[in-house]
Design a protein around this motif. Sequence first.
Motif, PDB file in Angstrom:
ATOM      1  N   ASP A  16       0.830  -1.206   0.000  1.00 41.24           N
ATOM      2  CA  ASP A  16       0.000   0.000   0.000  1.00 41.24           C
ATOM      3  C   ASP A  16       0.859   1.249   0.000  1.00 41.24           C
ATOM      4  O   ASP A  16       0.591   2.197  -0.732  1.00 41.24           O
ATOM      5  CB  ASP A  16      -0.928   0.010   1.228  1.00 41.24           C
ATOM      6  CG  ASP A  16      -2.046  -1.018   1.075  1.00 41.24           C
ATOM      7  OD1 ASP A  16      -2.148  -1.587  -0.039  1.00 41.24           O
ATOM      8  OD2 ASP A  16      -2.792  -1.225   2.046  1.00 41.24           O
ATOM      9  N   ALA A  17       1.911   1.230   0.824  1.00 40.74           N
ATOM     10  CA  ALA A  17       2.808   2.384   0.888  1.00 40.74           C
ATOM     11  C   ALA A  17       3.485   2.599  -0.464  1.00 40.74           C
ATOM     12  O   ALA A  17       3.643   3.722  -0.923  1.00 40.74           O
ATOM     13  CB  ALA A  17       3.854   2.183   1.979  1.00 40.74           C
ATOM     14  N   ARG A  19       2.307   1.787  -3.382  1.00 39.17           N
ATOM     15  CA  ARG A  19       1.333   2.355  -4.322  1.00 39.17           C
ATOM     16  C   ARG A  19       1.132   3.843  -4.061  1.00 39.17           C
ATOM     17  O   ARG A  19       1.073   4.643  -4.990  1.00 39.17           O
ATOM     18  CB  ARG A  19      -0.013   1.613  -4.209  1.00 39.17           C
ATOM     19  CG  ARG A  19      -0.244   0.609  -5.318  1.00 39.17           C
ATOM     20  CD  ARG A  19      -1.720   0.250  -5.465  1.00 39.17           C
ATOM     21  NE  ARG A  19      -2.300  -0.280  -4.227  1.00 39.17           N
ATOM     22  CZ  ARG A  19      -2.205  -1.564  -3.841  1.00 39.17           C
ATOM     23  NH1 ARG A  19      -1.571  -2.427  -4.597  1.00 39.17           N
ATOM     24  NH2 ARG A  19      -2.761  -1.958  -2.722  1.00 39.17           N
ATOM     25  N   ARG A  20       1.043   4.192  -2.755  1.00 42.41           N
ATOM     26  CA  ARG A  20       0.879   5.612  -2.413  1.00 42.41           C
ATOM     27  C   ARG A  20       2.086   6.413  -2.897  1.00 42.41           C
ATOM     28  O   ARG A  20       1.951   7.486  -3.441  1.00 42.41           O
ATOM     29  CB  ARG A  20       0.708   5.785  -0.900  1.00 42.41           C
ATOM     30  CG  ARG A  20      -0.730   5.652  -0.435  1.00 42.41           C
ATOM     31  CD  ARG A  20      -0.922   6.257   0.950  1.00 42.41           C
ATOM     32  NE  ARG A  20      -0.023   5.682   1.940  1.00 42.41           N
ATOM     33  CZ  ARG A  20      -0.251   4.527   2.593  1.00 42.41           C
ATOM     34  NH1 ARG A  20      -1.325   3.827   2.348  1.00 42.41           N
ATOM     35  NH2 ARG A  20       0.610   4.104   3.502  1.00 42.41           N
ATOM     36  N   SER A  21       3.279   5.822  -2.719  1.00 40.15           N
ATOM     37  CA  SER A  21       4.489   6.511  -3.152  1.00 40.15           C
ATOM     38  C   SER A  21       4.486   6.710  -4.656  1.00 40.15           C
ATOM     39  O   SER A  21       4.890   7.751  -5.156  1.00 40.15           O
ATOM     40  CB  SER A  21       5.728   5.707  -2.756  1.00 40.15           C
ATOM     41  OG  SER A  21       5.902   5.807  -1.366  1.00 40.15           O
ATOM     42  N   ARG A  23       1.928   6.977  -6.551  1.00 36.95           N
ATOM     43  CA  ARG A  23       0.977   8.060  -6.878  1.00 36.95           C
ATOM     44  C   ARG A  23       1.598   9.417  -6.592  1.00 36.95           C
ATOM     45  O   ARG A  23       1.444  10.347  -7.371  1.00 36.95           O
ATOM     46  CB  ARG A  23      -0.320   7.883  -6.072  1.00 36.95           C
ATOM     47  CG  ARG A  23      -1.342   6.997  -6.759  1.00 36.95           C
ATOM     48  CD  ARG A  23      -2.771   7.282  -6.247  1.00 36.95           C
ATOM     49  NE  ARG A  23      -2.867   7.169  -4.790  1.00 36.95           N
ATOM     50  CZ  ARG A  23      -3.117   6.012  -4.149  1.00 36.95           C
ATOM     51  NH1 ARG A  23      -3.293   4.887  -4.834  1.00 36.95           N
ATOM     52  NH2 ARG A  23      -3.192   5.985  -2.839  1.00 36.95           N
ATOM     53  N   SER A  24       2.290   9.544  -5.458  1.00 34.55           N
ATOM     54  CA  SER A  24       2.949  10.812  -5.114  1.00 34.55           C
ATOM     55  C   SER A  24       3.985  11.170  -6.159  1.00 34.55           C
ATOM     56  O   SER A  24       4.094  12.310  -6.591  1.00 34.55           O
ATOM     57  CB  SER A  24       3.639  10.714  -3.752  1.00 34.55           C
ATOM     58  OG  SER A  24       2.686  10.515  -2.736  1.00 34.55           O
ATOM     59  N   THR A  59       8.943  15.317   1.230  1.00 32.95           N
ATOM     60  CA  THR A  59       8.739  14.132   0.379  1.00 32.95           C
ATOM     61  C   THR A  59       9.611  14.241  -0.865  1.00 32.95           C
ATOM     62  O   THR A  59      10.216  13.262  -1.320  1.00 32.95           O
ATOM     63  CB  THR A  59       7.248  14.032  -0.031  1.00 32.95           C
ATOM     64  OG1 THR A  59       6.469  13.948   1.156  1.00 32.95           O
ATOM     65  CG2 THR A  59       6.996  12.820  -0.911  1.00 32.95           C
TER      66      THR A  59
END
Lengths: 215, 215
Positions: A16-17, A19-21, A23-24, A59
């Motif tokens: 999940d992390a 995937r979030r990364s 997207r970011s 980030t």
Amino acid sequence: MAAQKSVHAPDKPQPDAARRSQRSRQAIYDAALALVGEVGYPKTTIEGIAARAGVGKQTIYRWWSSKADVLLEAFLDLGDRAARDPGADPGAAYAIPDTGDLAADLKAVLRTTVDELRDPAFEVPSRALAAEGLVDEKLGRRFVAKLLEPSLQLYVDRLRAAQDAGQVRPEIDPRIALELFVSPLAQRWLQHTAPISYEYTDTLVDYALYGLAPR
Amino acid sequence: MAAQKSVHAPDKPQPDAARRSQRSRQAIYDAALALVGEVGYPKTTIEGIAARAGVGKQTIYRWWSSKADVLLEAFLDLGDRAARDPGADPGAAYAIPDTGDLAADLKAVLRTTVDELRDPAFEVPSRALAAEGLVDEKLGRRFVAKLLEPSLQLYVDRLRAAQDAGQVRPEIDPRIALELFVSPLAQRWLQHTAPISYEYTDTLVDYALYGLAPR
């Protein structure tokens, strides 16, 4: 890319992390390209990219050390997405086709380039970055080495294959030869010296292969 | 140029005033070129040019309506001075020689261009202006029309003469053909993609005239 590794925790995978990364990361690329197109390279800042991408400044600094680095990867990603053929091997989409007909293969690739140069998603940020590269020699050389030269080497490879097949004279230097059709298109596009079209790039290929003098 | 007329009083000639005006004009050109090379086009101002030239702002506004106009004439003057051959007719220095040997004539002109592109007095302001032209399409088109295209037309004329002499195929479009040797040099210089040299431009001419394919 090496920076990609840092999105994974050191001990175990975190899908999940990750995937979030991803997207970011994509949001940061999109923000960087949009900003440089709108305000130019000098006024593009890490803060501005972060705000537009909806991420914290830290980030960005975790993954890249400068706005030039962000933009370099953003352009590489843009090129990857444009060239990506879902059915093809990764990387295979980059080679210039070799059907045995050199003129036809070069014309096909240059027509695709005409389409790309006319796509605002590519044109606006590319033009802003190229403008900065003209006056900031260090930045210009870095982007040429990372973004332009690898694509020119594909023409070198195709012309070498044509030499092996006896379709290009053996004494020709492929790295110079490719400029006869690539540079005119680049100059018309960059400097607005004249319109670009498929007919124009087809003509460049014919002139370059068969010369201007009577045969 | 039309603006020149305003330096004369309407009733009688004033040689001293005209000489002073010519000196001011030259100082303004020099200041404009130096400034645009140092700070770029966006930060170059009429005020800055006036201060550096040691003239009042109103002196500039009397002769030109914008910094783009000042720079346009400054570049035309720079080109005039570079091309001026004291023994030649005014204007005659601009034509490309026609010795009957097209390859030799093109090589000679391109070698002169290599020298010019390497001259910092030309290179630094030209690069700054070209960079702005990439992102300011209106400015870019104006400078291309006034500065670049007239010099390209000299190649068109020389290639037409070569067509008449049977040295270039009649179906070739000279305006496209010239790009095979002019644009590669322009791109290497503008984008720092690779070094420029006499040997390089000689090679471009040979490749363009005789083509890459076996003859």
